[in-house]
Design a protein around this motif. Sequence first.
Motif, mmCIF file in Angstrom:
data_model
loop_
_atom_site.group_PDB
_atom_site.id
_atom_site.type_symbol
_atom_site.label_atom_id
_atom_site.label_comp_id
_atom_site.label_asym_id
_atom_site.label_seq_id
_atom_site.Cartn_x
_atom_site.Cartn_y
_atom_site.Cartn_z
ATOM 1 N N ILE A 146 -0.240 -1.732 9.892
ATOM 2 C CA ILE A 146 -0.788 -1.911 8.960
ATOM 3 C C ILE A 146 0.342 -0.575 8.071
ATOM 4 O O ILE A 146 -0.198 0.144 8.139
ATOM 5 C CB ILE A 146 -2.557 -2.023 8.589
ATOM 6 C CG1 ILE A 146 -2.308 -3.241 6.833
ATOM 7 C CG2 ILE A 146 -2.916 -1.060 8.613
ATOM 8 C CD1 ILE A 146 -4.029 -2.637 6.579
ATOM 9 N N ARG A 147 0.920 -1.460 7.079
ATOM 10 C CA ARG A 147 1.487 -0.540 6.118
ATOM 11 C C ARG A 147 0.729 0.113 5.145
ATOM 12 O O ARG A 147 -0.265 -0.594 4.645
ATOM 13 C CB ARG A 147 1.682 -1.388 5.092
ATOM 14 C CG ARG A 147 2.939 -0.747 3.787
ATOM 15 C CD ARG A 147 4.009 -2.045 2.834
ATOM 16 N NE ARG A 147 4.114 -2.730 2.510
ATOM 17 C CZ ARG A 147 2.586 -2.254 1.422
ATOM 18 N NH1 ARG A 147 3.336 -1.236 0.734
ATOM 19 N NH2 ARG A 147 2.280 -3.661 1.120
ATOM 20 N N LEU A 148 1.073 1.693 5.358
ATOM 21 C CA LEU A 148 -0.265 2.380 4.898
ATOM 22 C C LEU A 148 -0.084 2.954 3.276
ATOM 23 O O LEU A 148 0.932 3.545 2.676
ATOM 24 C CB LEU A 148 -0.028 3.645 5.604
ATOM 25 C CG LEU A 148 -1.505 4.307 5.387
ATOM 26 C CD1 LEU A 148 -1.015 5.849 6.939
ATOM 27 C CD2 LEU A 148 -1.606 5.316 4.195
ATOM 28 N N ALA A 149 -0.571 1.916 2.187
ATOM 29 C CA ALA A 149 -0.793 1.457 1.183
ATOM 30 C C ALA A 149 -1.774 1.159 0.555
ATOM 31 O O ALA A 149 -2.686 0.012 1.215
ATOM 32 C CB ALA A 149 0.685 0.643 0.043
ATOM 33 N N GLU A 150 -2.098 1.648 -1.036
ATOM 34 C CA GLU A 150 -3.249 1.039 -1.404
ATOM 35 C C GLU A 150 -3.047 -0.431 -1.809
ATOM 36 O O GLU A 150 -1.464 -1.071 -1.600
ATOM 37 C CB GLU A 150 -3.839 1.499 -2.859
ATOM 38 C CG GLU A 150 -4.797 1.153 -3.510
ATOM 39 C CD GLU A 150 -5.198 1.589 -4.951
ATOM 40 O OE1 GLU A 150 -6.376 1.951 -5.620
ATOM 41 O OE2 GLU A 150 -4.603 2.632 -5.228
#
Length: 279
Positions: A146-150
């Motif tokens: 999963i993209r590591l971003a809020e």
Amino acid sequence: MSGAPDSMWQGSGVDLDAYLTRVGYQEDVAPDLATLRGLHTAHVDAIPFDNLDALLGRTAVPLDLDSVQEKIVRQGRGGWCLEQVVLMAAVLDRIGFTFTAFAGRTRIRSGSKVGPALHVALCVELDGERWLHDVSFGANGLHEPIRLAEGARLDGDWPFDLVREPTGEHVLRFLRPEGPAELYGFTTDVRYPSDFELLNHFCLTHPRSPFNHRMILQRTRAKVRHLLVGTALTEIRPGEPATSRELDAAEALSAPEEIFGITLEPRDVRTLGKTLAGP
């Protein structure tokens, strides 16, 4: 194609062909998103979370790459978080990915936000983005990066998202039909293989370790996930609430092979049977 000779992740020492055969990955590999996703899914489909060594009287669970490859790749066993991260990091290093390791505080069972940071995963940097790559959380964990971003989200059969807390911690959540389940909170402060040894010692020996006094097996597959804690077996299917039941002694003893695909030596089956029977 090989990791740098002095890399702390030991990519030059991994038997990449044997690993790819173990997880059933037949595509070409390159340091790109398609490979990252494909390896993640293949790994969790093939390799279960397995704490059995801690119950079989092993005095150590070695984390050197040779030992991890012997157990997981050649013997066809599973492994717990730290073993699987050692193996996955070596594979990604061999292929040429850039990444760091971090530690997370598990919440899924304890609910605590301040417990020890025992879970380890990888943060992969690729084309200007960061990806959470975690193959070892087990039945509740990611099926692909999963993209590591809020606010990042994975949809599909197994949906997840990432939220950010006021403390700055990221929280990975499994979006179950009955409501979101917080899996673990983390920052991306870098951890190293030397940190793994300390965590490994805690997991194996500490009286408050969740892993050294009862069987914990987990398997994530495309359409079904299984979690065994002690004799309680939980089954999770896409879009459905989890179901649980208690196994009797015979079912619990056969579960490693029949449900989780873990083949043990006959002597280990006998030892496990005595352990499950208790004093």
